[in-house]
Design an enzyme around this catalytic site. Structure first.
Site, PDB file in Angstrom:
ATOM      1  N   TRP A 284      -3.090  -2.610  -1.378  1.00 34.99           N
ATOM      2  CA  TRP A 284      -2.847  -4.047  -1.528  1.00 34.99           C
ATOM      3  C   TRP A 284      -3.686  -4.678  -0.430  1.00 34.99           C
ATOM      4  O   TRP A 284      -3.389  -4.527   0.757  1.00 34.99           O
ATOM      5  CB  TRP A 284      -1.365  -4.364  -1.336  1.00 34.99           C
ATOM      6  CG  TRP A 284      -1.053  -5.818  -1.538  1.00 34.99           C
ATOM      7  CD1 TRP A 284      -0.770  -6.446  -2.712  1.00 34.99           C
ATOM      8  CD2 TRP A 284      -0.967  -6.827  -0.516  1.00 34.99           C
ATOM      9  NE1 TRP A 284      -0.539  -7.782  -2.495  1.00 34.99           N
ATOM     10  CE2 TRP A 284      -0.649  -8.049  -1.153  1.00 34.99           C
ATOM     11  CE3 TRP A 284      -1.134  -6.830   0.856  1.00 34.99           C
ATOM     12  CZ2 TRP A 284      -0.496  -9.237  -0.463  1.00 34.99           C
ATOM     13  CZ3 TRP A 284      -0.975  -8.027   1.550  1.00 34.99           C
ATOM     14  CH2 TRP A 284      -0.658  -9.212   0.893  1.00 34.99           C
TER      15      TRP A 284
ATOM     16  N   HIS B 134      13.819 -38.539  -4.494  1.00 39.33           N
ATOM     17  CA  HIS B 134      13.224 -38.735  -3.170  1.00 39.33           C
ATOM     18  C   HIS B 134      11.765 -38.277  -3.138  1.00 39.33           C
ATOM     19  O   HIS B 134      11.220 -38.027  -2.065  1.00 39.33           O
ATOM     20  CB  HIS B 134      14.057 -37.998  -2.115  1.00 39.33           C
ATOM     21  CG  HIS B 134      15.473 -38.491  -2.081  1.00 39.33           C
ATOM     22  ND1 HIS B 134      15.806 -39.743  -1.625  1.00 39.33           N
ATOM     23  CD2 HIS B 134      16.625 -37.931  -2.512  1.00 39.33           C
ATOM     24  CE1 HIS B 134      17.111 -39.927  -1.761  1.00 39.33           C
ATOM     25  NE2 HIS B 134      17.623 -38.844  -2.296  1.00 39.33           N
TER      26      HIS B 134
ATOM     27  N   ARG C  69       3.609  -0.344  -4.976  1.00 43.09           N
ATOM     28  CA  ARG C  69       3.415  -0.851  -3.613  1.00 43.09           C
ATOM     29  C   ARG C  69       2.036  -1.491  -3.413  1.00 43.09           C
ATOM     30  O   ARG C  69       1.764  -2.087  -2.376  1.00 43.09           O
ATOM     31  CB  ARG C  69       3.548   0.297  -2.610  1.00 43.09           C
ATOM     32  CG  ARG C  69       4.921   0.912  -2.560  1.00 43.09           C
ATOM     33  CD  ARG C  69       4.944   2.028  -1.560  1.00 43.09           C
ATOM     34  NE  ARG C  69       4.732   1.525  -0.231  1.00 43.09           N
ATOM     35  CZ  ARG C  69       5.663   1.489   0.715  1.00 43.09           C
ATOM     36  NH1 ARG C  69       6.862   1.916   0.469  1.00 43.09           N
ATOM     37  NH2 ARG C  69       5.389   1.025   1.900  1.00 43.09           N
TER      38      ARG C  69
ATOM     39  N   LYS D 186       5.349  -4.502  -4.303  1.00 41.01           N
ATOM     40  CA  LYS D 186       6.804  -4.455  -4.226  1.00 41.01           C
ATOM     41  C   LYS D 186       7.341  -4.471  -2.804  1.00 41.01           C
ATOM     42  O   LYS D 186       8.249  -5.209  -2.485  1.00 41.01           O
ATOM     43  CB  LYS D 186       7.280  -3.210  -4.963  1.00 41.01           C
ATOM     44  CG  LYS D 186       8.791  -3.061  -5.046  1.00 41.01           C
ATOM     45  CD  LYS D 186       9.343  -3.872  -6.178  1.00 41.01           C
ATOM     46  CE  LYS D 186      10.853  -3.843  -6.256  1.00 41.01           C
ATOM     47  NZ  LYS D 186      11.363  -5.057  -6.905  1.00 41.01           N
TER      48      LYS D 186
ATOM     49  N   CYS E  99       0.855  -1.176   0.000  1.00 37.33           N
ATOM     50  CA  CYS E  99       0.000   0.000   0.000  1.00 37.33           C
ATOM     51  C   CYS E  99       0.898   1.235   0.000  1.00 37.33           C
ATOM     52  O   CYS E  99       2.016   1.207   0.488  1.00 37.33           O
ATOM     53  CB  CYS E  99      -0.937   0.084   1.192  1.00 37.33           C
ATOM     54  SG  CYS E  99      -2.006  -1.315   1.409  1.00 37.33           S
TER      55      CYS E  99
ATOM     56  N   GLU F 199      15.364 -19.408  -7.513  1.00 39.90           N
ATOM     57  CA  GLU F 199      15.040 -18.057  -7.974  1.00 39.90           C
ATOM     58  C   GLU F 199      14.339 -18.100  -9.337  1.00 39.90           C
ATOM     59  O   GLU F 199      13.373 -17.374  -9.578  1.00 39.90           O
ATOM     60  CB  GLU F 199      16.334 -17.217  -8.015  1.00 39.90           C
ATOM     61  CG  GLU F 199      16.208 -15.810  -8.555  1.00 39.90           C
ATOM     62  CD  GLU F 199      15.234 -14.911  -7.793  1.00 39.90           C
ATOM     63  OE1 GLU F 199      14.742 -15.307  -6.728  1.00 39.90           O
ATOM     64  OE2 GLU F 199      14.953 -13.813  -8.295  1.00 39.90           O
TER      65      GLU F 199
ATOM     66  N   GLU G  11       5.705 -16.124 -10.238  1.00 36.66           N
ATOM     67  CA  GLU G  11       5.118 -14.827  -9.881  1.00 36.66           C
ATOM     68  C   GLU G  11       4.703 -14.016 -11.097  1.00 36.66           C
ATOM     69  O   GLU G  11       3.788 -13.206 -11.017  1.00 36.66           O
ATOM     70  CB  GLU G  11       6.026 -14.019  -8.942  1.00 36.66           C
ATOM     71  CG  GLU G  11       7.224 -13.348  -9.550  1.00 36.66           C
ATOM     72  CD  GLU G  11       7.968 -12.462  -8.549  1.00 36.66           C
ATOM     73  OE1 GLU G  11       9.201 -12.598  -8.470  1.00 36.66           O
ATOM     74  OE2 GLU G  11       7.344 -11.636  -7.868  1.00 36.66           O
TER      75      GLU G  11
ATOM     76  N   ASN H 230      -1.754   1.973   5.850  1.00 35.57           N
ATOM     77  CA  ASN H 230      -0.965   0.809   5.433  1.00 35.57           C
ATOM     78  C   ASN H 230      -0.784  -0.061   6.661  1.00 35.57           C
ATOM     79  O   ASN H 230      -0.472   0.460   7.729  1.00 35.57           O
ATOM     80  CB  ASN H 230       0.446   1.216   4.969  1.00 35.57           C
ATOM     81  CG  ASN H 230       0.419   2.023   3.706  1.00 35.57           C
ATOM     82  OD1 ASN H 230      -0.623   2.197   3.102  1.00 35.57           O
ATOM     83  ND2 ASN H 230       1.589   2.531   3.322  1.00 35.57           N
ATOM     84  N   GLY H 231      -0.915  -1.370   6.512  1.00 37.80           N
ATOM     85  CA  GLY H 231      -0.687  -2.256   7.655  1.00 37.80           C
ATOM     86  C   GLY H 231      -1.939  -3.006   8.039  1.00 37.80           C
ATOM     87  O   GLY H 231      -2.889  -3.109   7.258  1.00 37.80           O
TER      88      GLY H 231
ATOM     89  N   LYS I 115      10.599 -16.627 -10.043  1.00 39.25           N
ATOM     90  CA  LYS I 115      10.320 -15.599 -11.063  1.00 39.25           C
ATOM     91  C   LYS I 115       9.219 -16.068 -12.000  1.00 39.25           C
ATOM     92  O   LYS I 115       8.320 -15.309 -12.333  1.00 39.25           O
ATOM     93  CB  LYS I 115      11.570 -15.314 -11.908  1.00 39.25           C
ATOM     94  CG  LYS I 115      12.670 -14.473 -11.336  1.00 39.25           C
ATOM     95  CD  LYS I 115      12.377 -13.030 -11.121  1.00 39.25           C
ATOM     96  CE  LYS I 115      11.921 -12.801  -9.714  1.00 39.25           C
ATOM     97  NZ  LYS I 115      12.909 -12.300  -8.792  1.00 39.25           N
TER      98      LYS I 115
HETATM   99  C1  F6R Z   1      10.398 -11.693  -5.982  1.00 35.07           C
HETATM  100  C2  F6R Z   1      10.495 -10.579  -5.060  1.00 35.07           C
HETATM  101  C3  F6R Z   1      10.181 -10.822  -3.627  1.00 35.07           C
HETATM  102  C4  F6R Z   1      11.094  -9.980  -2.724  1.00 35.07           C
HETATM  103  C5  F6R Z   1      10.683 -10.127  -1.255  1.00 35.07           C
HETATM  104  C6  F6R Z   1      11.611  -9.372  -0.317  1.00 35.07           C
HETATM  105  O1  F6R Z   1      10.722 -11.303  -7.274  1.00 35.07           O
HETATM  106  O2  F6R Z   1      10.798  -9.485  -5.437  1.00 35.07           O
HETATM  107  O3  F6R Z   1      10.254 -12.176  -3.306  1.00 35.07           O
HETATM  108  O4  F6R Z   1      12.405 -10.410  -2.910  1.00 35.07           O
HETATM  109  O5  F6R Z   1       9.382  -9.649  -1.095  1.00 35.07           O
HETATM  110  O6  F6R Z   1      11.630  -8.020  -0.614  1.00 35.07           O
HETATM  111  P1  F6R Z   1      12.812  -7.097  -0.144  1.00 35.07           P
HETATM  112  O7  F6R Z   1      14.043  -7.527  -0.858  1.00 35.07           O
HETATM  113  O8  F6R Z   1      12.399  -5.710  -0.483  1.00 35.07           O
HETATM  114  O9  F6R Z   1      12.956  -7.313   1.343  1.00 35.07           O
END
Ligand code: F6R
Length: 606
Positions: free
Chosen positions: A74, A501, A27, A601, A2, A478, A485, A98-99, A482
């Site tokens: 969000w 396993h 956000r 984000k 948010c 990773e 998501e 926010n929160g 990616k």
């Molecule tokens: C995936 C992604 C998230 C962030 C996670 C931590 O592409 O971006 O998994 O890595 O939310 O965020 P930060 O690095 O801002 O603590």
């Protein structure tokens, strides 16, 4: 998670609020809203969906007013629709939040008994009525102090009042909030990125504090309602115009920027002439550190996992890693001679911040690896190692991941040099190799056509697997993260040696499987595991590095050969095609690449 903006000015604010909300949209983007004070009334415009839609509605309504608040959401409590969008307003008070308010059910009961009516399903609406209730008997400062005391949970708030036509109240517990200073106007923002286009003079609220801002005056209070003095910080202004340039998406731009961002990062830490890694002002003697614990979430956690392999290889430290949301609630055995490293792009992730606070409370050595140097995690750790990547706007982390890897690798090398695990010659050779990395990354960026064709198979499949061993295992995790998501298809990262396993049962005819098998010490073992999945019908995309000696095995669906580098550095190069695979899979389906569904984000709720 948010975004909040508030502006109190001597001129109309709705256009500036909308502009700032656009910057904050990364956000949260399921709904948006704005409220201003004009002609003695609170006027509110809200919409489900994006800021573009909000802007249309605001101009239709010709929203006036020189004091206002705005929000991008969000959803936590209540589906993302117009009613649940913020601000939440009564006749007298309007709030953006926010929160999460954890005791909202109890508070709602209390307020319903007092005759207040609720319109939304959110936890935020209780704040609106609680303030109104407290204002019946108390002045503004005391009413806010009392309200904040009644709330359990985490929040950043922006509040306007019908009867206080020239001010905005901001409050912080857990979620970040900043005040910005402009000419004849002042601002409230949930991060400095939104404020940077208007000012570089900023004050961050500390936990428990609140503020009252007017166009020409700001006051700060602690949780007891006592006035406190705060410092005004001057931020560097060179990031304020970060845009998409000629790219369609921030993510595409951020992938392509990686040679430059890694070069910048290297420049900050390596003295090329002396082949030395400089970590200035490191506050501890390395002899006093016997272990490190690396903590993060999501992609940042994958950086921690990668770092574990490097630290174990290059130093004599005992290395632990942890997911922040688990670490914060476990019965940890804290180590006084341990260094606790918090990895976070945004520096605002609630779980990572809580884990840091826990370590600070236990008087441990804390260090953060962050991109946003003004963030809460950076400010509250004993020592900060910035990754120098510039703003990352695409929700999926790309360049920040490589930046985190680089800083952690450099730290491992430096400690390995200091604790004499590495000979001086090897240390200097590794520094020389790092210098070549930006060029190698640049050359690895050229697989677009091939990856775009391959990516269609991943879109069509029921699911896919990403396998790797050793240094390649964190990269497999990773790559899978990616892909899921961005393209919303199931993808699983696994250590290649673990398949038999259990997960091997998932393999069926035509299932795409990415095998990361660079020509390192693990190559032969990984190739054997690859044959096991091929034998069961998998379509294997092999990602390896160029080599004159090894012939690519048969029966492979597709192969991508990245450039060659020292084994330690191959994870940087293997990451690039995986980022592109996720990007193109999302593009094929026309998904919103920079704002994938259900995500945001900066994850400031736990
Ligand atoms: C995936 C992604 C998230 C962030 C996670 C931590 O592409 O971006 O998994 O890595 O939310 O965020 P930060 O690095 O801002 O603590």
């Amino acid at each position: 998670m948010c975004g909040i903006i508030g502006i109190t000015s001597n001129k109309p604010v709705s256009a500036s609020i909308i502009n700032s909300l656009r910057k904050l949209e990364y956000r949260g983007y399921d709904s948006a809203g704005i409220a201003t004070l004009s002609n003695g009334f609170i006027n509110e415009v809200k919409t489900e969906g994006r800021v573009d839609k909000l802007e249309k509605n605001v101009s239709l309504k010709n929203l006036e007013g020189v004091v206002g608040i705005g929000h991008v959401r969000w959803a936590t409590h209540g589906v993302p629709n117009t009613v649940n969008a913020h601000p939440h307003s009564s006749e007298n008070v309007s709030v953006v939040h926010n929160g999460i308010i954890e005791n909202s059910t109890l508070l709602k009961k209390y307020l319903l008994n007092k005759g207040y009516k609720f319109k939304s399903q959110t936890d935020t609406e209780v704040i609106v009525h609680l303030i109104s209730e407290n204002l019946k008997e108390l002045n503004l400062v005391d009413a806010i102090t009392k309200t904040l005391k009644q709330l359990i949970g985490s929040f950043a708030l922006g509040i306007i009042f019908k009867d206080e036509p020239d001010l905005i109240v901001g409050a912080r517990r857990g979620s970040p909030l900043a005040v910005g200073y402009g000419p004849n106007e002042n601002y409230l923002g949930s991060d400095s990125y939104a404020l940077k286009s208007m000012t570089n003079k900023i004050t961050y609220l500390d936990d428990g504090e609140f503020c009252i801002i007017k166009k020409d005056q700001t006051e700060f209070f602690n949780e007891k309602g006592v006035k406190v003095n705060k410092k005004v910080l001057e931020l560097s202004s060179n990031e304020e115009n970060y845009g998409k340039g000629d790219y369609k998406h921030f993510m595409a731009k951020e992938i392509e920027e990686q040679p430059t961002t890694i070069k910048n990062c290297i420049k900050e830490y390596i003295d090329n002439a002396n082949k030395e890694i400089n970590i200035y002002n490191f506050p501890w003697d390395i002899k006093d550190i016997s272990s490190i614990t690396l903590i993060g979430c999501g992609t940042a956690y994958h950086s921690c996992l990668m770092a574990k392999y490097w630290f174990e290889e290059l130093t004599s430290l005992d290395v632990n890693i942890d997911i922040a949301s688990e670490f914060r609630y476990r019965k940890n055995r804290f180590k006084k001679d341990g260094l606790y490293i918090f990895v976070s792009q945004s520096g605002e992730t609630a779980d990572t911040y809580a884990a840091l606070e826990l370590c600070n409370k236990n008087d441990l050595k804390t260090c953060s690896v962050v991109n946003v140097v003004e963030s809460s995690i950076a400010r509250d750790s004993n020592f900060v190692l910035p990754i120098h990547c510039g703003p990352e706007i695409g929700v999926a982390s790309t360049k920040a991941f490589l930046g985190q890897l680089m800083v952690l690798y450099l730290l491992a090398l430096k400690i390995g040099n200091l604790d004499k695990t590495l000979s001086l010659d090897i240390y200097k050779d590794k520094i020389t190799s790092i210098q070549k990395l930006p060029k190698l990354i640049n050359e690895t960026l050229s697989f677009d056509n091939k990856v775009q064709i391959i990516s269609k198979t991943f879109n069509e499949a029921k699911g896919s697997m990403f396998l790797g061993r050793g240094f390649s295992f964190p990269i497999a995790l990773e790559g899978a993260l990616k892909l899921k998501e961005l393209s919303y298809v199931h993808a699983e990262g696994y250590p290649a040696g673990e398949m038999k396993h259990g997960p091997l049962a998932l393999i069926e005819e035509g299932m795409p499987v990415v095998v990361l098998a660079p020509r390192d010490n693990y190559y032969r073992k990984t190739i054997s595991n690859m044959q096991e999945v091929i034998a069961r019908g998998a379509k294997v995309l092999l990602i390896t590095n160029k080599s004159k000696d090894e012939v690519i095995p048969e029966n492979i669906w597709e192969t991508i050969e990245v450039e060659s580098a020292d084994d330690d550095l191959l994870p940087f190069l293997l990451t690039i095609p995986l980022q592109k695979l996720a990007y193109y899979s999302a593009l094929n389906n026309g998904y919103d690449i920079d704002k994938p569904r259900n995500l945001a984000k900066s994850v400031t709720v736990e």
